[in-house]
Design a protein around this motif. Structure first.
Motif, short mmCIF file in Angstrom:
data_model
loop_
_atom_site.label_atom_id
_atom_site.label_comp_id
_atom_site.label_asym_id
_atom_site.label_seq_id
_atom_site.Cartn_x
_atom_site.Cartn_y
_atom_site.Cartn_z
N VAL A 1 -30.06 55.11 57.58
CA VAL A 1 -29.84 53.77 58.12
C VAL A 1 -28.53 53.74 58.88
CG1 VAL A 1 -29.45 51.34 57.53
CG2 VAL A 1 -31.16 52.68 56.28
N ILE B 1 -38.14 52.93 57.84
CA ILE B 1 -36.74 52.92 57.40
C ILE B 1 -36.62 52.34 56.01
CG2 ILE B 1 -34.41 52.09 57.91
CD1 ILE B 1 -35.18 52.08 60.83
N GLY B 2 -37.36 51.38 55.63
CA GLY B 2 -37.28 50.78 54.30
C GLY B 2 -36.65 49.41 54.33
N ARG B 3 -36.99 48.59 53.35
CA ARG B 3 -36.51 47.22 53.34
C ARG B 3 -35.24 47.09 52.52
NH1 ARG B 3 -42.03 43.87 51.99
NH2 ARG B 3 -43.22 44.45 53.83
N SER C 1 -33.24 46.74 58.50
CA SER C 1 -32.36 47.90 58.69
C SER C 1 -32.72 48.59 60.01
CB SER C 1 -32.49 48.87 57.51
OG SER C 1 -33.84 49.23 57.34
N SER D 1 -41.08 56.17 62.49
CA SER D 1 -40.61 56.42 61.12
C SER D 1 -40.32 55.11 60.40
CB SER D 1 -39.34 57.28 61.15
OG SER D 1 -38.33 56.62 61.86
N PRO E 1 -31.76 50.41 51.46
CA PRO E 1 -33.11 50.92 51.16
C PRO E 1 -33.04 52.29 50.50
CG PRO E 1 -32.63 51.07 53.50
CD PRO E 1 -31.53 50.27 52.90
N SER F 1 -36.69 48.26 60.72
CA SER F 1 -37.66 48.26 59.64
C SER F 1 -38.41 46.92 59.63
CB SER F 1 -36.95 48.45 58.30
OG SER F 1 -36.21 47.28 57.98
N ASP G 1 -32.17 52.21 62.56
CA ASP G 1 -31.70 53.61 62.59
C ASP G 1 -30.85 53.84 63.82
OD1 ASP G 1 -33.39 53.91 64.76
OD2 ASP G 1 -34.90 55.07 63.69
N SER H 1 -36.29 55.14 52.40
CA SER H 1 -36.28 55.43 53.84
C SER H 1 -36.29 56.94 54.07
CB SER H 1 -35.03 54.81 54.47
OG SER H 1 -34.93 55.19 55.81
N THR H 2 -37.06 57.39 55.07
CA THR H 2 -37.03 58.80 55.47
C THR H 2 -36.03 59.03 56.57
OG1 THR H 2 -38.81 58.38 57.04
CG2 THR H 2 -39.43 59.11 54.81
N ASP H 3 -35.50 57.97 57.19
CA ASP H 3 -34.47 58.06 58.22
C ASP H 3 -33.17 57.48 57.68
OD1 ASP H 3 -35.78 59.32 60.19
OD2 ASP H 3 -36.19 57.55 61.42
#
Length: 753
Positions: free
Chosen positions: A689, A11-13, A734, A9, A682, A742, A736, A685-687
């Motif tokens: 943080v 997470i995003g920055r 980041s 997955s 972020p 990420s 999870d 993100s689909t998860d």
């Protein structure tokens, strides 16, 4: 959380916003605020989780054997409140079950009542269960009325952070068993209770100091309140047996968890029944009206509910009945009492549907009484043929009318007026009696006013006293101060033996010294016994005495004033200034207050500073300060080299001694640096943080190392391990809950001077 996160997955920055500071902060790391404030910050993290929970808990079909969830509402005021109302989002269905969870963050407030706009009757299922600074209770109403509805919870006082959750269920009726516990950990548990039937609705709810983590096994979360993070969850127990409501938290902290089990089925709405009879007063004296109220256990049915009324005494009359209007829970009526000659008790009775309630009213006999505002009048010294009057208030203070049959006075020079007899005063009424003293000869006189009435005792007396005095004469001369230094004003007073006659009384004034001036005369006003004037003193170079003289009708009085020479003096607020450690080329300033503390003006002729790095400013010389005046001297330390330094500020003036000194000290030191990093959480993100890691490399190197020793949950970090003259490059990732990272954020370069 393995069912939410996956190793692949994204997470995003995070987006860093960084800066460099060259000053020492007061602390190296931020301090956590109050737990409630923390919840506001956590609210954004819960959005995705709450949405997930909603998706995992679809509504069951109504009408099934087991109870089904219908709807939920909540209110979480973030200020102390004594009353909190929560509206159900949609119209309710008649016959359903309402569950009301009441949580609050103190253990001193209590729940006074739980009511709603539909007139349903609420019962306490369990509570209050208290923990460390938190409390919770669960209430319920079976067989509710249909339609729109708002629930109102009233506390004994403004409760801290109230959290009210209202939930509607279909297919549940009577309360079976409950359980409740408190603790301080990262998981909550109500404790076990054994249900007695199949398909029972198990309702669990908590009030916590941290926030929601996950529901208990088999439970469906119906609400997670924002920002408080308190829950209401439920499940169906298909068979009788031991049950326990549980949930985990997002951190360790105080909590209360409760469980209430309801048997499957339906119940009729609680019928309205007579619950009370009250009146505004339980004691009456003489004729009076008493406001009374009958109350019901629930709202009256269509057509209203008739309550019959009766009184045990003919001295108190009530209507034969009173009707509580449809939908109302109370009705009022008036009980009328007549005066009685002997004390007795009247019992009122209200009856409806075989239920009776009573209220006792004590009837007291009415009696007259007289109260005087004063039982003695002292007129003091009164000049002959100059009458003085005083008043006394007569009050009818009993419970029956007072009749004043006569007023008489004895004593030479005393007389009365204002009350014509016979005079009748109803209870609470007043009359004003005026007594005059008009002496015709000098000497002490006594007398008595006698008031005759129908109270007990039959007479009341007022003792009188006064002294007749001859014409006014000068009796004294005083001033507020017998000693003055420098220029000053002195408030002086002449007094007479008695009040001044019509036209006033003139007193001549004189001073023995040209340094003190007074008016030529002062007049005591008619009817007064004193008059004031001002003696004005100028500064003298040598000590001396001035004698003031007041003269009238051949009588003289004197008052001596000591005149002292004025001298200058200078006081410093401090005689030493310690600057401590000061960064090189970073000036630090402290102030010293110069005060003219003498009795003459002080002149500051010069100010100078010695010592490497020390300087002074703020005082331009020559400077003259009148007595009591102040000036502010600024002393600055601006070191250019490291090490301890000392110095001196010298103040030259016309006081004695002629100079005052201030010792100076400080230490120059090189500046220290740190890098303060911050970034944005972020948004793609689909998860969720769980935290962040910060990496650093020396500029020009590709070898990055982890800076923080443990994942930080904040979106900021301060690096205190930097070296002077070095440039660093930073990025953030980041992480999870399973430790997945990420891709790195964009980099930031910080150059240390």
């Amino acid at each position: 959380m393995s069912d939410i996160f996956s190793t692949s997955s994204f997470i995003g920055r995070p987006k860093p916003v960084c800066g460099v500071s060259s000053s020492f902060p007061s602390g190296r790391s931020a301090r956590r605020g109050a737990q409630r404030r923390d919840r506001l910050l956590r609210g954004l993290r819960r959005v995705a989780l709450i949405a997930l929970l909603a998706g995992l808990a679809p509504m069951a079909m109504r009408g099934a054997t087991a109870a089904t969830f219908v709807q939920v509402g909540y209110s979480t005021p973030q200020t102390p409140e004594a009353t909190v109302s929560v509206a159900y989002p949609s119209a309710q269905t008649a016959g359903d079950l309402n569950v009301v969870v009441v949580g609050w963050n103190d253990t001193t407030s209590t729940v006074e009542s739980v009511t709603d706009s539909a007139g349903n009757v609420y019962h306490l299922a369990i509570g209050p269960t208290t923990g460390k600074g938190i409390s919770q209770s669960i209430y319920y109403a079976s067989g509710i009325a249909g339609g729109s509805n708002t629930v109102t919870v009233k506390f004994s006082q403004a409760a801290s952070y109230p959290d009210i959750r209202v939930v509607e269920y279909d297919g549940a009726a009577t309360l079976d068993v409950t359980a409740g516990k408190s603790g301080n950990s990262a998981s909550t548990s109500s404790g076990a209770a054994t249900t007695t039937g199949a398909n029972e609705l198990i309702v669990g709810a908590n009030t916590v100091a941290t926030g929601f983590g996950a529901a208990g096994s088999g439970y469906t979360v119906r609400v997670v309140t924002t920002p408080d993070g308190d829950i209401e969850e439920d499940r169906t127990a298909t068979a009788a047996g031991s049950n326990n409501a549980k949930a985990t938290l997002d951190g360790s902290g105080p909590w209360v968890m409760q469980m209430a089990a309801f048997a499957a089925g339906s119940a009729a709405q609680d019928p309205a029944a007579l619950s009370g009879l009250t009146c505004s007063s339980s004691s009456e004296t003489g004729a009076a009206s008493d406001a009374c109220t009958v109350t019901l256990t629930a709202a009256a049915p269509s057509g209203g509910l008739t309550v019959t009324l009766a009184s045990s005494s003919s001295a108190v009359t009530v209507p034969s009945s009173v009707t509580v209007a449809s939908g109302a829970t109370s009705a009022t009526f008036t009980a009328t009492a007549t005066a009685v000659s002997t004390a007795q008790t009247a019992t009122l009775t209200a009856t409806a549907s075989g239920v009776s309630k009573t209220f006792a009213i004590q009837l007291n006999a009415a009696t007259p009484a007289l109260t005087l505002s004063a039982t003695s009048l002292a007129f003091g010294d009164v000049t002959e043929n100059s009458p003085v009057t005083k008043t006394v208030t007569l009050t009818s203070s009993g419970t029956a009318a007072l009749t004043v049959s006569g007023v008489s006075v004895t004593g030479t020079g005393f007389s009365e007026s204002g009350v014509s007899t016979p005079l009748t005063l109803n209870p609470g009424a007043t009359a004003t009696l005026t007594v005059k003293f008009d002496p015709t000869t000098a000497g002490a006189v006594t007398g008595t006013v006698t008031v005759s009435d129908n109270a007990s005792p039959a007479t009341a007396t007022i003792s009188l006293s006064g002294t007749g005095e001859a014409d006014a004469a000068l009796s004294g001369l005083t001033c507020s101060s017998s000693s003055e230094t420098g220029a000053a004003s002195d408030a002086c007073t002449v007094t007479l033996t008695s009040t001044a006659p019509s036209g006033g009384f003139t007193v001549a004034l004189a001073s023995s010294s040209s340094a003190v001036t007074v008016p030529a005369s002062v007049t005591v006003a008619s009817g007064a016994t004193s008059a004031s004037f001002t003696a004005t003193a100028t500064a003298v170079s040598t000590a001396q005495t001035a004698t003031l003289t007041a003269t009238a009708s051949g009588v003289s009085k004197t008052f001596a004033i000591q005149l002292n020479a004025a001298t200058p003096a200078l006081t410093l607020s401090t005689t030493s200034v310690a600057f401590g450690d000061v960064d090189l080329n970073t000036p630090s300033t402290q102030t010293v207050t110069l005060t003219s503390s003498g009795t003459a003006a002080v002149t500051v002729s010069g100010v100078s500073a010695t010592g490497a790095g020390f300087s002074e400013s703020g005082v331009s010389t020559p400077l003259t300060l009148n007595p009591g005046s102040k000036a502010t001297l600024d002393v600055e330390f601006d070191p250019t080299t490291s090490g301890a330094a000392t110095g001196t500020v010298t103040v030259s003036d016309n006081a004695s001694p002629a100079t005052a000194t201030i010792s100076l000290s400080g230490t120059g030191q090189a500046a220290s640096y740190e890098v303060q990093l911050s970034w944005e959480a972020p948004t793609d993100s689909t998860d969720p943080v769980a935290g962040y890691d910060v990496y650093r490399a020396v500029s020009g190197s590709t070898s990055y190392t982890l800076v923080n020793t443990s994942e930080t949950t904040s979106t900021s970090y301060t690096d205190t391990s930097v070296a002077d003259g070095t440039s660093y490059v930073y990025y953030v990732v980041s992480v999870d809950a399973e430790g997945n990272q990420s891709v790195p954020s964009n980099t930031y370069t910080a150059s240390i001077p």
